[in-house]
Design an enzyme around this catalytic site. Sequence first.
Site, short mmCIF file in Angstrom:
data_model
loop_
_atom_site.label_atom_id
_atom_site.label_comp_id
_atom_site.label_asym_id
_atom_site.label_seq_id
_atom_site.Cartn_x
_atom_site.Cartn_y
_atom_site.Cartn_z
N ASP A 189 32.83 -41.97 -66.77
CA ASP A 189 32.67 -43.37 -66.68
C ASP A 189 31.38 -43.76 -65.78
O ASP A 189 30.78 -42.88 -65.16
CB ASP A 189 33.54 -44.22 -66.00
CG ASP A 189 33.47 -45.74 -65.93
OD1 ASP A 189 32.89 -46.32 -66.68
OD2 ASP A 189 33.72 -46.14 -64.94
N ASP B 17 29.99 -47.77 -64.66
CA ASP B 17 29.80 -48.67 -63.52
C ASP B 17 31.15 -48.60 -62.85
O ASP B 17 32.47 -48.57 -63.11
CB ASP B 17 29.84 -49.87 -64.43
CG ASP B 17 28.49 -50.08 -65.15
OD1 ASP B 17 27.53 -50.10 -64.50
OD2 ASP B 17 28.52 -50.25 -66.50
N ASN C 134 37.05 -45.14 -62.80
CA ASN C 134 37.71 -45.97 -62.03
C ASN C 134 38.71 -47.03 -62.33
O ASN C 134 39.62 -47.77 -61.91
CB ASN C 134 36.81 -46.84 -61.17
CG ASN C 134 36.09 -48.03 -62.12
OD1 ASN C 134 35.60 -47.82 -62.93
ND2 ASN C 134 36.48 -49.34 -61.66
#
Length: 288
Positions: free
Chosen positions: A116, A118, A230
Amino acid sequence: MSSTRRPTTQEAIDFFKRYREKFQSEVSSKNSPSHNSVNISAPNIVTQVQQGGQADVTAYSIVPMDPRNGTTLTRLDLLRNSSTNRSPCLEMDAEVKAMLPPLKSVRVPKVTLVLDVDETLVHSTFQPNPDVVYDKVLQVPSDGKIYTVSVKYRPYLKDFLQFVCQRFEVVIFTASMRAYCDNLMDEIDPNGDLGNLRLFREHCTLCESSYVKDLHLLGRDLRRVAIIDNSPAAYAFQQRNAIPIRTWIDDPDDRELFNLLPLLDRLARCEHVYSVLDEFNAKGCSFQ
């Protein structure tokens, strides 16, 4: 309730919906500069995550696992008895075209590591904090306009990427827009050490207003795929392939990427990822 009870697809969706509502609350409710949230007048170019408290882990969630629930052994048993693939595409009769090109013909293909962007590798904002020195300032085109995006790199980012590019087939997979992510990754990886495998918002599956990254669609053996993200919503369909990581905004003392290196070293040499990730996740993860 038995500790080995498998969550249904709807129960998983309900959990991830609650997670998204808690961690991606309305921008207008956050006025503190420390949040660096997106201006509500800006386009949805970047996937922004608000900082919040610990995820509301329910009895039906698998990853991330709450260390307060059961023991390491009971959590490991729960993982090993849970499904490895809940992709909605499994219920379809039509054959699904892989999103990635075929693997190179080698005797032992590398494990595929999905990253991922961001709040996992970087934090980007349309409203820069005057007290912060940003690593990059991007000019991103969208709908005929140019938007300025300020980017701060997570600590140890360069060392982390240099480590993984030598050991894995790396896939950048973001829920952000292509124009932003391509621009960003070209700056972070100017020599193309990570390869050219990039997937964007249009490659995600929209589920209950969340962008889910369906690893089943990559065209890889899931026993040889792992994802670092996240947001648990991102890996809702293949939870046992997940390496959870805390959301990062601006903590200069963060060591999450560095701390993952021993795990990734084991993962790069394993026969199948579940032999490593089940034990890792059974220890329990907390999010701040």
